[in-house]
Design an enzyme around this catalytic site. Sequence first.
Site, short mmCIF file in Angstrom:
data_model
loop_
_atom_site.label_atom_id
_atom_site.label_comp_id
_atom_site.label_asym_id
_atom_site.label_seq_id
_atom_site.Cartn_x
_atom_site.Cartn_y
_atom_site.Cartn_z
N SER A 17 -42.82 -52.77 -1.37
CA SER A 17 -42.51 -53.05 -2.78
C SER A 17 -43.54 -53.94 -3.46
CB SER A 17 -41.10 -53.65 -2.89
OG SER A 17 -40.13 -52.72 -2.44
N TRP A 74 -49.75 -42.60 -0.59
CA TRP A 74 -49.02 -41.71 -1.52
C TRP A 74 -47.81 -41.05 -0.87
CZ3 TRP A 74 -53.31 -38.54 -4.51
CH2 TRP A 74 -54.17 -39.45 -5.16
N GLU A 98 -41.96 -45.14 8.54
CA GLU A 98 -41.30 -43.83 8.36
C GLU A 98 -41.61 -42.90 9.53
OE1 GLU A 98 -42.80 -43.37 4.40
OE2 GLU A 98 -41.52 -45.04 3.80
N GLY A 103 -47.03 -48.34 -1.75
CA GLY A 103 -46.40 -47.03 -1.79
C GLY A 103 -46.18 -46.59 -3.23
N GLY A 104 -44.96 -46.75 -3.70
CA GLY A 104 -44.55 -46.25 -5.02
C GLY A 104 -45.51 -46.61 -6.16
N GLU A 136 -45.48 -54.42 7.29
CA GLU A 136 -44.57 -53.83 6.32
C GLU A 136 -43.13 -54.01 6.83
OE1 GLU A 136 -46.72 -50.67 3.81
OE2 GLU A 136 -45.97 -49.64 5.57
N HIS A 192 -46.72 -45.85 10.74
CA HIS A 192 -45.93 -46.26 9.57
C HIS A 192 -44.44 -46.26 9.95
CE1 HIS A 192 -44.02 -46.21 5.65
NE2 HIS A 192 -45.13 -46.74 5.20
P1 13P Z 1 -43.36 -49.13 -1.34
O1 13P Z 1 -44.56 -49.85 -1.96
O2 13P Z 1 -42.93 -47.94 -2.11
O3 13P Z 1 -42.27 -50.09 -0.99
O4 13P Z 1 -43.91 -48.55 0.06
C1 13P Z 1 -44.56 -49.38 0.95
C2 13P Z 1 -45.15 -48.58 2.03
O5 13P Z 1 -44.43 -48.06 2.88
C3 13P Z 1 -46.61 -48.41 2.07
O6 13P Z 1 -47.02 -47.84 3.25
#
Ligand code: 13P
Length: 251
Positions: free
Chosen positions: A211, A10, A97, A232-233, A165, A95
């Site tokens: 994605s 999330w 990020e 993610g989204g 990822e 991750h």
């Molecule tokens: P999205 O599905 O929003 O591209 O994010 C992927 C993600 O970073 C899951 O950890």
Amino acid sequence: MRRLLIAGNWKMHKTVEGALSLIRELKRLVSDVNHRDILVCPPFTALYAVRAELKGSNISLGAQNMFYEEEGAFTGEISPLMLRDVGCSYVILGHSERRHIFGETDELINKKVLSAVNHGLIPILCVGETLQEREDGKTKEVIERQVREGLKGLSETSEFVIAYEPVWAIGTGRTATPELAEEVHSFIRELLSEMFGAKKAESVRILYGGSVKPENAAGLLSQPNIDGSLVGGASLKADSFAKIVKFDAEG
Ligand code: 13P
């Protein structure tokens, strides 16, 4: 056979109330799923409340990060004991990020991975190349480094999950094709085989993230070495996450 794991990351979304209403709806939509594992990773502030709401359901709880020490003067950090205390069984580590925005290194991530395993949490180690690295032909080199460094010190008895990822696919709407993802996943499995032996490599789940949507889940998740997804989204809405959980391999 590896059981598929569909995990929702999330990220920095949802208040406690928002988290609870998402979970209530999700529980209802996936209550009949018993052949796949389902995991949600809410922000720290919602973990305690979500744990209570998940009791008796088929959905597991995970966190998005942690520090490796059990306690101490580490302002702003969360420990593995604290995550266990609020009912987490998984923790996402490394991750992209965390790596790119917060400067986490392979060395730091490895300490977290070891600490998670030592505290009975299953780490989901995230790896992935940037667009520049892919264009420079360095994808495998980067993945190999992140996998070897991230898992250093674990053994074939340690339980862990890997999430591939590609950074260029995260939050961009640009998904890796199933073939391209499968190529990296099978490369990761070969690496795991070198590191931990073929038997262990066959049992480790390697998730794809970047994605993932209801529309592309079946194509990705039908690949032989893709054992689930880190979403993610599309995990922020119960209906789209449930559709991914329930994707039909037959299309
Ligand atoms: P999205 O599905 O929003 O591209 O994010 C992927 C993600 O970073 C899951 O950890």
